[in-house]
Design a protein around this motif. Structure first.
Motif, PDB file in Angstrom:
ATOM      1  N   TRP A  40       0.866  -1.179   0.000  1.00 24.88           N
ATOM      2  CA  TRP A  40       0.000   0.000   0.000  1.00 24.88           C
ATOM      3  C   TRP A  40       0.908   1.236   0.000  1.00 24.88           C
ATOM      4  O   TRP A  40       1.684   1.436   0.935  1.00 24.88           O
ATOM      5  CB  TRP A  40      -0.906   0.010   1.224  1.00 24.88           C
ATOM      6  CG  TRP A  40      -1.892  -1.132   1.243  1.00 24.88           C
ATOM      7  CD1 TRP A  40      -1.629  -2.420   1.607  1.00 24.88           C
ATOM      8  CD2 TRP A  40      -3.274  -1.086   0.884  1.00 24.88           C
ATOM      9  NE1 TRP A  40      -2.771  -3.187   1.497  1.00 24.88           N
ATOM     10  CE2 TRP A  40      -3.793  -2.395   1.062  1.00 24.88           C
ATOM     11  CE3 TRP A  40      -4.115  -0.072   0.443  1.00 24.88           C
ATOM     12  CZ2 TRP A  40      -5.122  -2.705   0.804  1.00 24.88           C
ATOM     13  CZ3 TRP A  40      -5.451  -0.382   0.196  1.00 24.88           C
ATOM     14  CH2 TRP A  40      -5.932  -1.682   0.359  1.00 24.88           C
ATOM     15  N   PRO A  45      -5.952   0.539   3.746  1.00 28.26           N
ATOM     16  CA  PRO A  45      -7.255  -0.128   3.655  1.00 28.26           C
ATOM     17  C   PRO A  45      -8.323   0.687   4.378  1.00 28.26           C
ATOM     18  O   PRO A  45      -8.065   1.234   5.452  1.00 28.26           O
ATOM     19  CB  PRO A  45      -7.018  -1.465   4.363  1.00 28.26           C
ATOM     20  CG  PRO A  45      -5.545  -1.669   4.301  1.00 28.26           C
ATOM     21  CD  PRO A  45      -4.936  -0.310   4.376  1.00 28.26           C
ATOM     22  N   TYR A  52     -11.317   0.345  -7.099  1.00 24.92           N
ATOM     23  CA  TYR A  52      -9.943  -0.088  -7.338  1.00 24.92           C
ATOM     24  C   TYR A  52      -9.824  -0.386  -8.834  1.00 24.92           C
ATOM     25  O   TYR A  52     -10.544  -1.242  -9.359  1.00 24.92           O
ATOM     26  CB  TYR A  52      -9.634  -1.346  -6.533  1.00 24.92           C
ATOM     27  CG  TYR A  52      -9.707  -1.161  -5.034  1.00 24.92           C
ATOM     28  CD1 TYR A  52      -8.599  -0.740  -4.306  1.00 24.92           C
ATOM     29  CD2 TYR A  52     -10.896  -1.420  -4.339  1.00 24.92           C
ATOM     30  CE1 TYR A  52      -8.668  -0.572  -2.920  1.00 24.92           C
ATOM     31  CE2 TYR A  52     -10.973  -1.257  -2.961  1.00 24.92           C
ATOM     32  CZ  TYR A  52      -9.855  -0.832  -2.268  1.00 24.92           C
ATOM     33  OH  TYR A  52      -9.928  -0.665  -0.895  1.00 24.92           O
ATOM     34  N   TRP A  66      -9.049  -9.263  -5.141  1.00 21.60           N
ATOM     35  CA  TRP A  66     -10.098  -9.355  -4.110  1.00 21.60           C
ATOM     36  C   TRP A  66      -9.575 -10.106  -2.888  1.00 21.60           C
ATOM     37  O   TRP A  66      -9.751  -9.666  -1.747  1.00 21.60           O
ATOM     38  CB  TRP A  66     -11.316 -10.062  -4.697  1.00 21.60           C
ATOM     39  CG  TRP A  66     -12.424 -10.348  -3.739  1.00 21.60           C
ATOM     40  CD1 TRP A  66     -13.393  -9.485  -3.318  1.00 21.60           C
ATOM     41  CD2 TRP A  66     -12.695 -11.607  -3.096  1.00 21.60           C
ATOM     42  NE1 TRP A  66     -14.250 -10.135  -2.448  1.00 21.60           N
ATOM     43  CE2 TRP A  66     -13.846 -11.422  -2.298  1.00 21.60           C
ATOM     44  CE3 TRP A  66     -12.071 -12.853  -3.136  1.00 21.60           C
ATOM     45  CZ2 TRP A  66     -14.375 -12.459  -1.536  1.00 21.60           C
ATOM     46  CZ3 TRP A  66     -12.604 -13.887  -2.375  1.00 21.60           C
ATOM     47  CH2 TRP A  66     -13.752 -13.671  -1.579  1.00 21.60           C
ATOM     48  N   LEU A  69      -7.175  -8.195  -0.386  1.00 19.12           N
ATOM     49  CA  LEU A  69      -7.665  -7.128   0.478  1.00 19.12           C
ATOM     50  C   LEU A  69      -7.924  -7.666   1.889  1.00 19.12           C
ATOM     51  O   LEU A  69      -8.255  -8.848   2.050  1.00 19.12           O
ATOM     52  CB  LEU A  69      -8.967  -6.540  -0.091  1.00 19.12           C
ATOM     53  CG  LEU A  69      -8.862  -5.850  -1.460  1.00 19.12           C
ATOM     54  CD1 LEU A  69     -10.255  -5.510  -1.976  1.00 19.12           C
ATOM     55  CD2 LEU A  69      -7.995  -4.603  -1.392  1.00 19.12           C
ATOM     56  N   VAL A  73     -12.581  -5.305   4.328  1.00 20.19           N
ATOM     57  CA  VAL A  73     -12.634  -4.554   3.064  1.00 20.19           C
ATOM     58  C   VAL A  73     -13.097  -5.476   1.945  1.00 20.19           C
ATOM     59  O   VAL A  73     -13.943  -5.110   1.118  1.00 20.19           O
ATOM     60  CB  VAL A  73     -11.251  -3.950   2.734  1.00 20.19           C
ATOM     61  CG1 VAL A  73     -11.284  -3.235   1.381  1.00 20.19           C
ATOM     62  CG2 VAL A  73     -10.810  -2.990   3.829  1.00 20.19           C
ATOM     63  N   ARG A  74     -12.563  -6.682   1.933  1.00 17.44           N
ATOM     64  CA  ARG A  74     -12.903  -7.662   0.894  1.00 17.44           C
ATOM     65  C   ARG A  74     -14.400  -7.963   0.870  1.00 17.44           C
ATOM     66  O   ARG A  74     -15.008  -8.080  -0.207  1.00 17.44           O
ATOM     67  CB  ARG A  74     -12.116  -8.947   1.165  1.00 17.44           C
ATOM     68  CG  ARG A  74     -12.322 -10.040   0.148  1.00 17.44           C
ATOM     69  CD  ARG A  74     -11.311 -11.157   0.346  1.00 17.44           C
ATOM     70  NE  ARG A  74     -11.470 -11.866   1.601  1.00 17.44           N
ATOM     71  CZ  ARG A  74     -10.550 -11.950   2.552  1.00 17.44           C
ATOM     72  NH1 ARG A  74      -9.391 -11.338   2.419  1.00 17.44           N
ATOM     73  NH2 ARG A  74     -10.771 -12.639   3.655  1.00 17.44           N
ATOM     74  N   THR A  77     -16.318  -5.425  -1.147  1.00 18.08           N
ATOM     75  CA  THR A  77     -15.758  -5.078  -2.451  1.00 18.08           C
ATOM     76  C   THR A  77     -16.201  -6.100  -3.487  1.00 18.08           C
ATOM     77  O   THR A  77     -16.047  -7.310  -3.283  1.00 18.08           O
ATOM     78  CB  THR A  77     -14.223  -5.034  -2.382  1.00 18.08           C
ATOM     79  OG1 THR A  77     -13.824  -4.079  -1.389  1.00 18.08           O
ATOM     80  CG2 THR A  77     -13.632  -4.624  -3.715  1.00 18.08           C
TER      81      THR A  77
END
Length: 220
Positions: A40, A45, A52, A66, A69, A73-74, A77
């Protein structure tokens, strides 16, 4: 240092027990196959809504990004993927459902129901997206020109953070035409958010977004 997400109280979507198990297996498998090292750069995150956007060289790109992450977060998303590929067979359909892919029909695009409108409807005020602005997989090392979808996403939802991502070596793990992946090391570099600037033309924005991804290629 990654931002502590524990204080954010956004409710995560519910999954069945079978889907949770499959999701864990997918994440583990994607990480094992790709050996992805995630960096990052001037970004952390976060559970805020983001897009993204990454280079595209392999059918594994969406799944590996995916899976890379953080879990919270995943879970919020959704990778945007081609319906004609991910609905080809029961296994692919189940995998796409498990990682909550937003499937887009590339062959039957309707003016009154564009892919951008479909994405915005699906994400509401909760989900983030993973998109590949080149539109399709790139055969070579060079980054292709970006399609206009990401421009219209940012124009219609200027609050969305646009986060560039550069993915390296995924094309060697699952080359075009191959069915079984070959475990290798890869890297994923996630860069600083950007937004559509006032008065910026579509061409200017798309080139700036493309350059943001290219800049991450130089990060070591």
């Amino acid at each position: 240092m990654l931002r502590d997400l524990s204080h954010q109280t956004i409710a995560l979507p519910r999954q069945t027990a079978a889907m949770r198990i499959t999701s864990h297996l997918l994440v583990w498998t994607a990480k094992f196959i790709s050996g992805a090292r995630v960096r990052w750069v001037d970004c952390q995150p976060d559970l805020c809504q983001r897009v993204y956007f990454a280079n595209h060289t392999s059918h594994l790109d969406a799944l590996v990004l995916w899976a890379s992450l953080p879990r919270r977060v995943r879970m919020l998303t959704r990778p945007v993927a081609a319906r004609d590929y991910w609905e080809r067979g029961a296994v692919r359909r189940y995998i796409a459902k498990t990682f909550n892919a937003l499937l887009i029909d590339r062959r039957n695009i309707k003016v009154h129901h564009s892919p951008v409108d479909a994405m915005l409807k699906e994400i509401g005020d909760l989900y983030s997206l993973i998109v590949f602005p080149e539109g399709g997989r790139n055969e070579g090392e060079e980054l292709g020109q970006f399609k206009s979808g990401i421009y219209y996403l940012s124009k219609k939802r200027p609050d969305l953070e646009l986060v560039p991502v550069y993915m390296e070596n995924l094309n060697r793990i699952l080359p075009r035409g191959e069915v079984l992946p070959v475990p290798l090391l890869s890297s994923i570099t996630i860069g600083p958010p950007m937004w559509l600037e006032r008065g910026e033309t579509k061409a200017e924005f798309l080139e700036r977004a493309r350059q943001a991804v290219l800049n991450l290629k130089q990060v070591h």
